[in-house]
Scaffold this motif. Structure first.
Motif, short mmCIF file in Angstrom:
data_model
loop_
_atom_site.label_atom_id
_atom_site.label_comp_id
_atom_site.label_asym_id
_atom_site.label_seq_id
_atom_site.Cartn_x
_atom_site.Cartn_y
_atom_site.Cartn_z
N ALA A 85 0.21 -19.30 -69.28
CA ALA A 85 -0.84 -18.33 -69.62
C ALA A 85 -1.04 -18.24 -71.13
CB ALA A 85 -0.48 -16.96 -69.04
N ASN A 86 0.06 -18.21 -71.88
CA ASN A 86 -0.06 -18.13 -73.34
C ASN A 86 -0.75 -19.36 -73.92
OD1 ASN A 86 2.26 -16.48 -72.39
ND2 ASN A 86 2.35 -15.86 -74.52
N ALA A 87 -0.37 -20.53 -73.40
CA ALA A 87 -0.95 -21.77 -73.92
C ALA A 87 -2.44 -21.87 -73.62
CB ALA A 87 -0.20 -22.97 -73.33
N VAL A 88 -2.83 -21.46 -72.40
CA VAL A 88 -4.23 -21.61 -71.99
C VAL A 88 -5.12 -20.51 -72.57
CG1 VAL A 88 -5.79 -21.62 -70.00
CG2 VAL A 88 -3.63 -22.86 -69.89
N PHE A 89 -4.65 -19.26 -72.46
CA PHE A 89 -5.50 -18.14 -72.86
C PHE A 89 -5.19 -17.60 -74.25
CE2 PHE A 89 -5.29 -17.91 -68.16
CZ PHE A 89 -6.62 -18.21 -67.91
N GLY A 90 -4.08 -18.06 -74.83
CA GLY A 90 -3.73 -17.57 -76.16
C GLY A 90 -3.72 -18.65 -77.22
N ILE A 102 -15.13 -24.32 -71.15
CA ILE A 102 -14.14 -25.22 -70.55
C ILE A 102 -13.27 -24.46 -69.55
CG2 ILE A 102 -12.10 -26.62 -71.02
CD1 ILE A 102 -13.41 -27.36 -73.70
N LEU A 103 -12.78 -23.29 -69.97
CA LEU A 103 -11.88 -22.54 -69.10
C LEU A 103 -12.60 -21.99 -67.87
CD1 LEU A 103 -9.71 -20.61 -71.72
CD2 LEU A 103 -9.17 -22.71 -70.48
N ALA A 104 -13.83 -21.52 -68.04
CA ALA A 104 -14.58 -20.99 -66.90
C ALA A 104 -14.82 -22.07 -65.86
CB ALA A 104 -15.91 -20.40 -67.37
N PHE A 120 -11.28 -23.10 -64.22
CA PHE A 120 -10.73 -22.11 -63.28
C PHE A 120 -11.77 -21.64 -62.26
CE2 PHE A 120 -7.68 -21.89 -66.74
CZ PHE A 120 -6.48 -21.80 -66.06
N GLN A 121 -13.01 -22.12 -62.44
CA GLN A 121 -14.10 -21.79 -61.52
C GLN A 121 -14.28 -20.27 -61.39
OE1 GLN A 121 -13.96 -24.17 -57.87
NE2 GLN A 121 -12.68 -25.68 -58.92
N VAL A 122 -14.36 -19.62 -62.55
CA VAL A 122 -14.61 -18.18 -62.61
C VAL A 122 -15.68 -17.92 -63.67
CG1 VAL A 122 -12.28 -17.54 -61.86
CG2 VAL A 122 -12.78 -17.80 -64.31
N ASP A 123 -16.16 -16.68 -63.71
CA ASP A 123 -17.16 -16.29 -64.69
C ASP A 123 -16.53 -16.19 -66.08
OD1 ASP A 123 -18.83 -13.91 -66.14
OD2 ASP A 123 -20.11 -15.03 -64.74
N LYS A 124 -17.36 -16.39 -67.11
CA LYS A 124 -16.86 -16.33 -68.49
C LYS A 124 -16.30 -14.96 -68.84
CE LYS A 124 -19.83 -19.90 -70.53
NZ LYS A 124 -20.86 -20.19 -71.56
N THR A 125 -16.81 -13.91 -68.20
CA THR A 125 -16.29 -12.56 -68.49
C THR A 125 -14.83 -12.44 -68.08
OG1 THR A 125 -17.11 -11.76 -66.36
CG2 THR A 125 -18.55 -11.50 -68.28
N VAL A 126 -14.43 -13.15 -67.02
CA VAL A 126 -13.04 -13.15 -66.58
C VAL A 126 -12.18 -13.84 -67.63
CG1 VAL A 126 -11.43 -13.95 -64.82
CG2 VAL A 126 -13.69 -13.11 -64.15
N SER A 148 -12.84 -14.16 -70.84
CA SER A 148 -12.79 -13.31 -72.03
C SER A 148 -11.79 -12.19 -71.86
CB SER A 148 -14.18 -12.71 -72.32
OG SER A 148 -15.11 -13.73 -72.61
N SER A 149 -11.74 -11.63 -70.65
CA SER A 149 -10.78 -10.55 -70.38
C SER A 149 -9.35 -11.07 -70.47
CB SER A 149 -11.05 -9.98 -68.98
OG SER A 149 -10.09 -9.02 -68.64
N LEU A 150 -9.10 -12.26 -69.94
CA LEU A 150 -7.76 -12.83 -70.00
C LEU A 150 -7.37 -13.21 -71.43
CD1 LEU A 150 -7.92 -15.08 -66.81
CD2 LEU A 150 -6.45 -13.10 -67.15
N GLN A 151 -8.30 -13.78 -72.17
CA GLN A 151 -8.01 -14.16 -73.55
C GLN A 151 -7.67 -12.94 -74.40
OE1 GLN A 151 -11.60 -16.44 -74.37
NE2 GLN A 151 -10.45 -18.36 -74.37
N ALA A 152 -8.27 -11.82 -74.10
CA ALA A 152 -8.02 -10.60 -74.85
C ALA A 152 -6.58 -10.11 -74.70
CB ALA A 152 -9.00 -9.50 -74.41
N LYS A 153 -5.94 -10.50 -73.60
CA LYS A 153 -4.56 -10.07 -73.35
C LYS A 153 -3.54 -10.91 -74.08
CE LYS A 153 -5.74 -8.44 -68.68
NZ LYS A 153 -5.65 -7.00 -68.96
N PHE A 154 -3.98 -12.05 -74.60
CA PHE A 154 -3.05 -12.96 -75.26
C PHE A 154 -3.41 -13.23 -76.73
CE2 PHE A 154 -2.82 -13.80 -70.73
CZ PHE A 154 -1.45 -13.84 -70.51
#
Length: 217
Positions: free
Chosen positions: A184-189, A198-200, A203-209, A211-217
């Motif tokens: 998680a740290n490597a991918v989102f941090g 690239i990440l959206a 992981f086949q999810v919306d960009k808002t998801v 962004s929310s994950l990146q904010a945690k790392f």
């Protein structure tokens, strides 16, 4: 004939070089890491003059002290590698104490340079690793006090406390500097960040998801 001898000699030299590069045998009693040396690092740390070696270069104290698990994942790793014991340099082994709060986890991660063998000292743990593509098979098991489990080098693995109280484990690793990549740290941090495009898509999810994950790392 001369060409054949030259070819055979070259092949043997290359084979020996590959073997030595993969698992070098010590050429001296020990190689205490000299962290102040200006010598360029090749694979490990430069050696301190052996005449300057002292007992403290091979010593670490405090592994009996519980790690602080007051963090978002509820797990704490106390490493004992070449950073803590300079005398481990080139010896290909290290330790780690791992403390777990109730339901605490050590998130999915890899050790790029080491196989890990884990022993449960207290409590019970759910552990597992995932094989490489294309199978991505999860191999997992619940462990109890005294149980031992192996995580092969480079594979994604994790631990979770599934007991009624705190848990403790001790890991041995086949490198003095095993390294760790928490997924998680490597991918989102990552710094700078990996593109949310690239990440959206990955992981086949919306960009808002993302962004929310990146904010945690």
């Amino acid at each position: 004939m001369a060409n054949q001898i030259l070819l055979l000699t070259t092949f043997l030299a290359m084979t020996c070089a590959l073997v030595i590069a993969f698992e070098p045998s010590p050429l001296q009693d020990f190689c205490v890491a000299d962290t102040t040396s200006s010598v360029t690092r090749v694979n490990g740390l430069p050696c301190l003059d052996s005449k300057l070696a002292q007992a403290d270069h091979f010593f670490f104290s405090g592994l009996h002290i519980p790690g602080n698990t007051s963090n978002p994942v509820g797990g704490k790793v106390t490493p004992v590698n070449v950073v803590q014991i300079p005398g481990l340099n080139t010896l290909g082994i290290s330790l780690a104490r791992i403390d777990y709060a109730k339901w605490g986890v050590i998130p999915p991660h890899t050790h790029p340079r080491a196989t890990e063998i884990l022993t449960v000292l207290e409590g019970s743990l759910y552990v597992g690793f995932v094989t490489s593509n294309p199978d991505n098979k999860l191999i997992s098991k619940v462990l109890y006090k005294g149980d031992v489990f192996v995580f092969p080098v480079g594979l994604v693995h994790f631990q979770q406390n599934v007991g009624k109280g705190n848990a403790v484990s001790l890991s041995s690793l086949s490198s003095q500097n095993p390294g760790v990549n928490t997924i998680a740290n490597a991918v989102f941090g990552a710094n700078p960040s990996i593109s949310d495009d690239i990440l959206a898509k990955s992981f086949q999810v919306d960009k808002t998801v993302i962004s929310s994950l990146q904010a945690k790392f």
